[in-house]
Scaffold this motif. Sequence first.
Motif, short mmCIF file in Angstrom:
data_model
loop_
_atom_site.label_atom_id
_atom_site.label_comp_id
_atom_site.label_asym_id
_atom_site.label_seq_id
_atom_site.Cartn_x
_atom_site.Cartn_y
_atom_site.Cartn_z
N ASP A 37 0.82 -1.21 0.00
CA ASP A 37 0.00 0.00 0.00
C ASP A 37 0.86 1.27 0.00
O ASP A 37 0.32 2.38 0.06
CB ASP A 37 -0.92 0.03 1.24
CG ASP A 37 -2.13 -0.88 1.08
OD1 ASP A 37 -2.36 -1.36 -0.06
OD2 ASP A 37 -2.83 -1.11 2.08
N GLY A 38 2.16 1.10 0.02
CA GLY A 38 3.06 2.25 -0.04
C GLY A 38 3.49 2.80 1.31
O GLY A 38 4.21 3.79 1.37
N TYR B 255 -7.96 -4.87 11.55
CA TYR B 255 -8.72 -5.43 10.43
C TYR B 255 -8.23 -6.85 10.11
O TYR B 255 -9.03 -7.78 10.01
CB TYR B 255 -8.58 -4.51 9.20
CG TYR B 255 -8.91 -5.21 7.91
CD1 TYR B 255 -10.19 -5.72 7.69
CD2 TYR B 255 -7.94 -5.39 6.93
CE1 TYR B 255 -10.50 -6.39 6.52
CE2 TYR B 255 -8.25 -6.06 5.75
CZ TYR B 255 -9.52 -6.56 5.54
OH TYR B 255 -9.81 -7.23 4.40
N HIS B 256 -6.89 -7.01 9.96
CA HIS B 256 -6.36 -8.31 9.53
C HIS B 256 -6.77 -9.43 10.48
O HIS B 256 -7.16 -10.51 10.04
CB HIS B 256 -4.82 -8.27 9.49
CG HIS B 256 -4.28 -7.37 8.41
ND1 HIS B 256 -4.72 -7.41 7.11
CD2 HIS B 256 -3.30 -6.43 8.45
CE1 HIS B 256 -4.03 -6.52 6.39
NE2 HIS B 256 -3.18 -5.92 7.17
N LEU B 257 -6.64 -9.18 11.78
CA LEU B 257 -6.93 -10.25 12.74
C LEU B 257 -8.42 -10.56 12.78
O LEU B 257 -8.84 -11.71 12.69
CB LEU B 257 -6.43 -9.84 14.14
CG LEU B 257 -6.59 -10.92 15.21
CD1 LEU B 257 -5.75 -12.15 14.89
CD2 LEU B 257 -6.20 -10.38 16.60
N SER B 258 -9.25 -9.53 12.88
CA SER B 258 -10.67 -9.80 13.08
C SER B 258 -11.34 -10.35 11.81
O SER B 258 -12.24 -11.19 11.90
CB SER B 258 -11.41 -8.58 13.62
OG SER B 258 -10.96 -7.41 13.02
N ASP C 41 -8.53 -3.71 -4.16
CA ASP C 41 -7.67 -2.97 -3.23
C ASP C 41 -7.23 -3.85 -2.06
O ASP C 41 -6.27 -3.52 -1.37
CB ASP C 41 -8.38 -1.70 -2.71
CG ASP C 41 -9.76 -1.98 -2.14
OD1 ASP C 41 -10.39 -2.98 -2.54
OD2 ASP C 41 -10.23 -1.20 -1.30
N LEU C 42 -7.93 -4.98 -1.84
CA LEU C 42 -7.55 -5.87 -0.74
C LEU C 42 -6.81 -7.13 -1.23
O LEU C 42 -6.55 -8.04 -0.45
CB LEU C 42 -8.79 -6.25 0.08
CG LEU C 42 -9.34 -5.06 0.88
CD1 LEU C 42 -10.71 -5.38 1.47
CD2 LEU C 42 -8.37 -4.65 1.99
N PHE C 43 -6.48 -7.16 -2.53
CA PHE C 43 -5.80 -8.33 -3.11
C PHE C 43 -4.54 -8.68 -2.31
O PHE C 43 -4.36 -9.82 -1.88
CB PHE C 43 -5.43 -8.04 -4.58
CG PHE C 43 -4.81 -9.20 -5.29
CD1 PHE C 43 -5.60 -10.14 -5.95
CD2 PHE C 43 -3.43 -9.36 -5.31
CE1 PHE C 43 -5.02 -11.22 -6.60
CE2 PHE C 43 -2.84 -10.44 -5.96
CZ PHE C 43 -3.63 -11.37 -6.61
N HIS C 44 -3.66 -7.70 -2.11
CA HIS C 44 -2.37 -8.01 -1.45
C HIS C 44 -2.55 -8.32 0.04
O HIS C 44 -1.75 -9.04 0.62
CB HIS C 44 -1.39 -6.87 -1.66
CG HIS C 44 -0.96 -6.74 -3.09
ND1 HIS C 44 -0.17 -7.68 -3.71
CD2 HIS C 44 -1.25 -5.81 -4.03
CE1 HIS C 44 0.02 -7.33 -4.96
NE2 HIS C 44 -0.63 -6.21 -5.20
N TYR D 63 -10.97 -16.85 -2.73
CA TYR D 63 -11.02 -15.39 -2.81
C TYR D 63 -11.34 -14.95 -4.24
O TYR D 63 -10.84 -15.55 -5.21
CB TYR D 63 -9.68 -14.78 -2.39
CG TYR D 63 -9.43 -14.89 -0.90
CD1 TYR D 63 -9.83 -13.90 -0.03
CD2 TYR D 63 -8.82 -16.03 -0.37
CE1 TYR D 63 -9.63 -14.01 1.35
CE2 TYR D 63 -8.61 -16.16 1.00
CZ TYR D 63 -9.02 -15.15 1.86
OH TYR D 63 -8.83 -15.27 3.22
N SER D 64 -12.19 -13.94 -4.38
CA SER D 64 -12.43 -13.29 -5.68
C SER D 64 -12.26 -11.80 -5.47
O SER D 64 -13.02 -11.20 -4.71
CB SER D 64 -13.87 -13.50 -6.17
OG SER D 64 -14.16 -14.85 -6.31
#
Length: 298
Positions: A135-136, A213-216, A234-237, A256-257
């Motif tokens: 995400d930079g 976000y990642h954990l929950s 935007d959530l691919f990576h 995942y799609s």
Amino acid sequence: MAESIMTSPLRQNSVFRFAPSPNGPLHLGHALSAFLNHDMAFAQGGQFLLRIEDIDLMRCTPEFEQGIYEDLSWLGLKWPQPVRRQSDHLSHYRETLDRLIHMGLVYPAFMSRGEIKAFVVNYERAGSAWPRDPDGAPLYPPLDKRRAPHEVEALLASGVKHAWRLDMEKALARVGEPLTWNELGQGSERTIEADPGAWGDVVLSRSDAPSSYHLSVVIDDALQGVTQVVRGLDLFHATSVHRLIQWLLDLPAPDYSHHRLIVGPDGRKLSKSEGSTGLSALRQQGHTPLDIRRLVGL
Ligand code: GLU
């Protein structure tokens, strides 16, 4: 509808979910995601769940949550009750975090945003670039990991604000094998090699929120038996991080799609402050749910 069927081969007993955060009004980008999830679930005889991702207690409000229910009902979507609201399950995320702490994979991170920035500026003065995540954002500096245990204990005891971060190096060493996921987005099924290392030491519990976000998201997808995660590109990576957490917690991996994003006139992803593409604003202007389907290209 063509897109929804194309991007999802038939699966038995599939469970889809749309998981917005009530920190602003829903816009066309959310409508595309919600329609795709809903349509695919319908086409496959699966389930469509709605989940409220509101761990950010400062920015999420009951008014925005109510707005989500109203907008989605107006679009003609239906979902089972009760809706899972993440803020009702904070102790569960904390217990899971404690498990990872006991596994020695998570450490307290004390640096503020300003301190990280200063570290990067200082490092880059010497001429080489400090690594950035997909995400930079700059990777978290390794300073906290190098602190002596007594120093960490003293800092924790002092009550100073801190996050909890995954020690990526230790986590990857534990996995020891390439992680992959099954990607069904963009019209074809393929295996993607996950690259969680690109994110460095990700936050698993924020200093200003009781989880991350990642954990929950990973905990809830498993707990709710989600088999198909359909969400924006935007959530691919981020999926690389999710696959790693699933592995560490011994949780199943959904398919995942990642779907195309709706962009604004400036070519950028829509944001929640984008009034003109807000669903309730469009409704008030007299647009119908069918118009919304057309506007998002379905
Ligand atoms: N809550 C996230 C958002 O509103 C979406 C999470 C997901 O679909 O994995 O952007």
